[in-house]
Design an enzyme around this catalytic site. Structure first.
Site, PDB file in Angstrom:
ATOM      1  N   HIS A 135      41.032  45.649  31.002  1.00 13.11           N
ATOM      2  CA  HIS A 135      42.022  44.871  31.761  1.00 13.11           C
ATOM      3  C   HIS A 135      42.363  43.582  31.022  1.00 13.11           C
ATOM      4  O   HIS A 135      41.884  43.329  29.913  1.00 13.11           O
ATOM      5  CB  HIS A 135      41.510  44.570  33.177  1.00 13.11           C
ATOM      6  CG  HIS A 135      40.227  43.809  33.247  1.00 13.11           C
ATOM      7  ND1 HIS A 135      40.063  42.531  32.771  1.00 13.11           N
ATOM      8  CD2 HIS A 135      39.003  44.167  33.765  1.00 13.11           C
ATOM      9  CE1 HIS A 135      38.832  42.121  32.994  1.00 13.11           C
ATOM     10  NE2 HIS A 135      38.150  43.089  33.584  1.00 13.11           N
ATOM     11  N   CYS A 194      33.243  44.862  32.044  1.00 12.78           N
ATOM     12  CA  CYS A 194      34.506  45.456  31.600  1.00 12.78           C
ATOM     13  C   CYS A 194      34.836  45.002  30.182  1.00 12.78           C
ATOM     14  O   CYS A 194      34.148  44.177  29.592  1.00 12.78           O
ATOM     15  CB  CYS A 194      35.638  45.067  32.552  1.00 12.78           C
ATOM     16  SG  CYS A 194      35.398  45.627  34.260  1.00 12.78           S
TER      17      CYS A 194
END
Length: 301
Positions: free
Chosen positions: A191, A199
């Site tokens: 992202h 992430c």
């Protein structure tokens, strides 16, 4: 006779003093040599711990430097010319909608996008990863802040255009391998926003371009795209450098998948057999769209 004896005595004294100095120098060299040998032995014995500390400090410094640049709105080193996507595609004979393939290398802070042309994938761009959390090694359980490693596939349902981190796509952790080993976790993404808790976070302009490429590929007919996540580029040199690591047995399972793509420029068909990754020659569309499932390859005759 007394003067001659005195002269002889002075020479004898000087000779004795020189001999003692030489002896002390030799003793000092011996002691220094012993200390060097002991230090070298200790460094060899404790090298895994020393290397781990060096690695930890390097990653910390790298994250700080990247965050500072991103927080000022500056592009990270290695960012391609994001203002000229059409021109860069044309230069390589590619177009939006061509199938894509993604590789991530933690240690190098890099995400690669490859695109298919004339039956093989060719490298299109390498993007700097702004942030990832944890250390080298796989994600094991919910809350450990580790970013996953392994082989994943991403389809249209994994895309989130309304992400609180600008744009995101879900890697699909846990996959069949992760579930076979009882690994837990959810919503492990690639992202934007340069913030990570398990992430792989890019800057917003970089995720914008990646998003454009992967959404066009999925809309163009690619069912899903394969994403391979490695701790580092799995060369022999890097494997040897990290051979002391606790996760080496897991990384050795990843290496054949890395080598297959390096050799063929096609993503292998990936499955999980008896709790281990297994690889077969790319089949079907040969674009990495085959799902990763529990399935043992047929025994060779």
């Amino acid at each position: 006779r007394c003067r001659a004896a005195d002269h002889y005595g002075r020479h004898a004294s000087r000779g004795l003093a020189m001999a003692m100095r030489k002896r002390r120098s030799l003793r000092g060299l011996v002691v220094l040599g012993v200390l060097v040998v002991v230090a070298a032995g200790a460094a060899f014995y404790y090298w895994p711990q020393i290397f781990s500390l060096i690695q930890e400090e390097r990653l910390r410094s790298e994250r700080i430097a990247r965050w500072k640049l991103a927080s000022r709105g500056q592009p990270l080193p290695g960012t391609p010319d994001l203002s000229n996507l059409p021109g860069r595609l044309a230069d390589k004979g590619l177009k939006l909608g061509d199938p894509v393939f993604v590789r991530i290398f933690k240690n190098e802070f890099e995400l690669e996008v490859w695109m298919k042309r004339d039956g093989r994938f060719q490298h299109f761009a390498t993007y700097p990863i702004c942030m990832w959390s944890g250390d080298l090694g796989p994600k094991i359980k919910e809350g450990d802040r580790q970013a996953p490693e392994g082989f994943y596939t991403v389809d249209a349902s994994a895309l989130n255009p309304n992400s609180q981190y600008h744009l995101s796509f879900n890697l699909g952790f846990p996959n069949a391998f992760d579930r076979a080993h009882g690994r837990t976790g959810s919503f492990l993404m690639v992202h934007g926003n340069c913030m990570s808790s398990g992430c792989y976070a890019m800057t917003d302009p970089v995720i914008d371009e990646i998003w454009t490429l992967v959404t066009a590929a999925l809309k163009g007919g690619q069912q899903r795209f394969q994403t391979q996540v490695f701790p580092f580029r799995m060369t022999e040199g890097n494997m040897k450098l990290h051979d002391h690591a606790d996760d080496m047995s897991f990384w050795q399972q990843l290496k054949p998948g890395f080598e297959y793509f390096e050799r063929t420029h096609l993503p292998p068909d990936v499955s999980v057999c008896q709790g281990r990754y297994a690889f077969r020659d790319a089949s079907g569309a040969q674009d990495g769209s085959a799902p990763i499932e529990k399935n043992c390859p047929p025994a060779e005759s």
